[in-house]
Design an enzyme around this catalytic site. Structure first.
Site, PDB file in Angstrom:
ATOM      1  N   ASP A   1     -10.010  -3.651  -5.255  1.00  0.00           N
ATOM      2  CA  ASP A   1      -9.169  -2.646  -4.603  1.00  0.00           C
ATOM      3  C   ASP A   1      -9.109  -1.411  -5.483  1.00  0.00           C
ATOM      4  O   ASP A   1      -8.881  -1.510  -6.696  1.00  0.00           O
ATOM      5  CB  ASP A   1      -7.760  -3.208  -4.381  1.00  0.00           C
ATOM      6  CG  ASP A   1      -6.832  -2.248  -3.648  1.00  0.00           C
ATOM      7  OD1 ASP A   1      -7.340  -1.280  -3.036  1.00  0.00           O
ATOM      8  OD2 ASP A   1      -5.617  -2.472  -3.678  1.00  0.00           O
TER       9      ASP A   1
ATOM     10  N   HIS B   1      -8.282  -4.946  -0.542  1.00  0.00           N
ATOM     11  CA  HIS B   1      -7.106  -4.236  -0.052  1.00  0.00           C
ATOM     12  C   HIS B   1      -6.701  -4.756   1.325  1.00  0.00           C
ATOM     13  O   HIS B   1      -7.471  -4.679   2.285  1.00  0.00           O
ATOM     14  CB  HIS B   1      -7.406  -2.734   0.026  1.00  0.00           C
ATOM     15  CG  HIS B   1      -6.201  -1.897   0.312  1.00  0.00           C
ATOM     16  ND1 HIS B   1      -5.324  -1.502  -0.669  1.00  0.00           N
ATOM     17  CD2 HIS B   1      -5.712  -1.387   1.465  1.00  0.00           C
ATOM     18  CE1 HIS B   1      -4.362  -0.779  -0.141  1.00  0.00           C
ATOM     19  NE2 HIS B   1      -4.574  -0.701   1.160  1.00  0.00           N
TER      20      HIS B   1
ATOM     21  N   SER C   1       0.827  -1.196   0.000  1.00  0.00           N
ATOM     22  CA  SER C   1       0.000   0.000   0.000  1.00  0.00           C
ATOM     23  C   SER C   1       0.868   1.255   0.000  1.00  0.00           C
ATOM     24  O   SER C   1       1.700   1.431  -0.893  1.00  0.00           O
ATOM     25  CB  SER C   1      -0.976  -0.047   1.179  1.00  0.00           C
ATOM     26  OG  SER C   1      -1.995   0.914   1.046  1.00  0.00           O
TER      27      SER C   1
END
Length: 314
Positions: free
Chosen positions: A253, A283, A161
């Site tokens: 995501d 995610h 991320s």
């Protein structure tokens, strides 16, 4: 395919919990502490326990301060390759403890030392300081190879991320400004375009919403800096000379398309990039190794990529 059935109850709980999150008017440090307690509880429920490794913390000097890096060393004769890992959390959340199990297991499975970086957090420390922290950490690792029991000619970097954002930016910074050579980069569910022009809009409940992503970006990076290559690697005009990449994206995501676009641009620039989209994942579900077989497969794929790349087989 639809969202993995094991994730449906978790998604419902996340959606319900959004209404109980601390108000954005609360000071960042207090709000962070509240959310970290929830992250601790979640990790205890969905992440496999950490296997035994030698763990050691080191304080290093960075521009205007100090940060901690944590090494995870598996058993075996050295010197070993080293993977520098950067945790996610929207640039403002996350601790070394939250990734202990993941880093320890990666050290064993990839047969390398893993060094996890506690970069300084936004909004107290905004772009480009966290990138500079990661760049300094990689250089520190190479300079202290004997102390860490590593081979400084076999280094890689990665993260998930916002951590993948910092890892990709660090690879660019090392190419541009100098630093130890990197053999590979692993970018998991990466955020790579802070303008949000490539944000995907899957149907159904989201672990990361567009508003949450926008707020995280706002806290991390000023509007006028968001097209800088070290903020948005996807917008870099030159992607030549970068290490081989493994890019993992999740089907459901917001960040899926930008990760996959980055892989394509790396290949067009003459680099090597393997891109894998994980069906049914959301995610952050790659961490859920205690409840998802495919999360264990995801992590095994990362370890295999690093084993090959760091031992000259990539």
């Amino acid at each position: 395919m639809p969202v993995l059935p094991e994730l449906v109850p978790m998604l419902a709980r996340i959606d319900e919990a959004r209404g109980r999150l601390p108000d954005a008017s609360m000071p960042a440090a207090e709000r962070r502490a509240v959310i970290h307690r929830g992250m601790d509880q979640r990790a205890a429920a969905v992440v496999r326990p950490a296997p035994p490794v030698v763990q050691a913390d080191h304080e290093i000097e960075v521009e205007g301060g100090r940060i901690t890096v944590r090494g995870y060393t598996p058993e075996g004769a050295g010197p070993l390759p080293c993977h520098v890992y950067v945790h996610g959390g929207g640039w403002w959340l996350g601790t070394l403890d939250h990734r202990d199990a993941l880093c320890a297991r990666l050290a064993i499975d990839a047969r390398c030392v893993v060094v996890s970086v506690a970069h300084r957090l936004a909004p107290e420390h905004r772009f480009p300081l966290p990138v500079r922290d990661c760049h300094t950490a990689v250089r520190w690792v190479a300079d202290h190879a004997d102390r860490l029991g590593i081979d400084a000619s076999r280094l890689s970097i990665g993260g998930d991320s916002s951590g993948a954002n910092l890892a990709a930016a660090t690879a660019l910074m090392i190419r541009d400004e100098g630093g130890p050579s990197l053999l590979a980069q692993v970018l998991e569910i990466p955020v790579l375009d802070l303008t949000m022009d490539r944000t995907y809009a899957p149907e159904g409940p989201l672990v990361l919403t567009r508003d949450e992503l926008a707020a995280a970006i706002e806290g991390y990076c000023a509007v006028e800096d968001r097209r800088h290559p070290y903020a948005s690697p996807l917008l870099a005009g030159d992607l030549t000379g970068l290490p081989s990449a493994l890019i993992m994206t999740a089907e459901y995501d917001l960040l899926r398309d930008e990760g996959e676009a980055y892989g394509e641009l790396l290949r067009r620039a003459g680099g090597s990039a393997e891109v894998i989209r994980w069906a049914g994942h959301v995610h952050g579900s790659h961490e859920m190794s205690a409840v998802l077989e495919s999360a264990r497969e995801w992590q095994s794929r990362v370890a295999g990529f690093l084993r090959d790349a760091l031992n000259g087989q990539g």
